[in-house]
Design an enzyme around this catalytic site. Sequence first.
Site, PDB file in Angstrom:
ATOM      1  N   LYS A 188     -16.130  88.648 -66.714  1.00 11.39           N
ATOM      2  CA  LYS A 188     -14.995  89.228 -67.446  1.00 11.39           C
ATOM      3  C   LYS A 188     -15.389  89.469 -68.905  1.00 11.39           C
ATOM      4  O   LYS A 188     -15.997  88.622 -69.543  1.00 11.39           O
ATOM      5  CB  LYS A 188     -13.786  88.295 -67.400  1.00 11.39           C
ATOM      6  CG  LYS A 188     -12.597  88.818 -68.207  1.00 11.39           C
ATOM      7  CD  LYS A 188     -11.324  88.076 -67.896  1.00 11.39           C
ATOM      8  CE  LYS A 188     -11.282  86.681 -68.466  1.00 11.39           C
ATOM      9  NZ  LYS A 188     -10.032  85.987 -68.148  1.00 11.39           N
ATOM     10  N   PHE A 189     -15.016  90.643 -69.393  1.00 16.03           N
ATOM     11  CA  PHE A 189     -15.170  90.979 -70.807  1.00 16.03           C
ATOM     12  C   PHE A 189     -13.824  91.423 -71.355  1.00 16.03           C
ATOM     13  O   PHE A 189     -12.935  91.848 -70.608  1.00 16.03           O
ATOM     14  CB  PHE A 189     -16.156  92.136 -70.987  1.00 16.03           C
ATOM     15  CG  PHE A 189     -17.596  91.787 -70.767  1.00 16.03           C
ATOM     16  CD1 PHE A 189     -18.366  91.254 -71.797  1.00 16.03           C
ATOM     17  CD2 PHE A 189     -18.190  92.004 -69.535  1.00 16.03           C
ATOM     18  CE1 PHE A 189     -19.702  90.946 -71.588  1.00 16.03           C
ATOM     19  CE2 PHE A 189     -19.522  91.700 -69.326  1.00 16.03           C
ATOM     20  CZ  PHE A 189     -20.289  91.165 -70.362  1.00 16.03           C
TER      21      PHE A 189
END
Length: 232
Positions: A188-189
Site C-alpha cells: 500500500k502507498f
Amino acid sequence: MSGAGSPDFFYREAQRLGYVARSAFKLLQIQKQFKLITPGSSVLDLGCAPGAWLQVACQNLGPIEKGGSVVGVDVKRVKVPSAHCDSRVRTVCADVMSLLKGQARALSPQERGFSVILSDMCPAVSGITTKDAALSCELGMRAISLAVGKLNTPNLSDNTVVEKFLSITDPDPDEDGVLRRGGNLVIKFLENEDVQGFGKLCKLKFKNVSWLRPKATRSCSKEIYLICQGLR
C-alpha cells in the site's frame, strides 16, 4: 466508518461477516482479481493490525490439511482474530523498519522464505501531504527490500525516486530477500508523484506489476496498492 462518521456499507458488512475491519474487503478484491494466495501458501503480513488481512489470508490457504501459514508482524501487539483464522496464523510484535531479513526469514516454514508478502503499512497520517507521502514511500521501500533483497543500483540509474528512498532500506548485511522465487508482493502507498517510480522498480523484479484502488477504499483516501506477481 465513513468520512462523515456514519457506518458505511463495508463497515456494516465487516461486522456482519465477522471481519475485524473493513480493510478485509480490499484484500478480498485483490485476491479475487489476482489470486495471489493459493492453498498451502506461506504468507507474511507486514503491518497486520488489527488483523483483517490475517483473516482473509487464512481463508485462502485452503483446508488445514493443505498446510500453509500466515505470520503477521506489527509494532503493536495483535491478537489473532477468532473468526476466519485457525492454528496456521500467528503474530509477532516487531518494528518492520528495523526487522532484519534473517529475522523475517526465520518466521517462515523451514526458514525457506514466504510465497506471499502483504504490506498494508501506512504512516500515522499527520495531514501534511508531503510528509505523509514520504513516510508512505519509506514503508513501501522497506517492504520491497525485505521481499527482494539488495537492489541493483546500476539498474536504477534512471529512477531518481527510488534512489531517494534507497538509503532507508537498511544496512542489513543479508543481500537475499525473504520472498521465494515466483512469489507475490502487495504494497500500500499513499498516492503521490513518486509512487510510479516504485512500479518501474518492481517491473525489473516481477513478471507482472499492476496498480489497484480497491472499491472498499474511502473516497477521501489516497491509498493505492501495488500488486507484483511472479518474482523473477
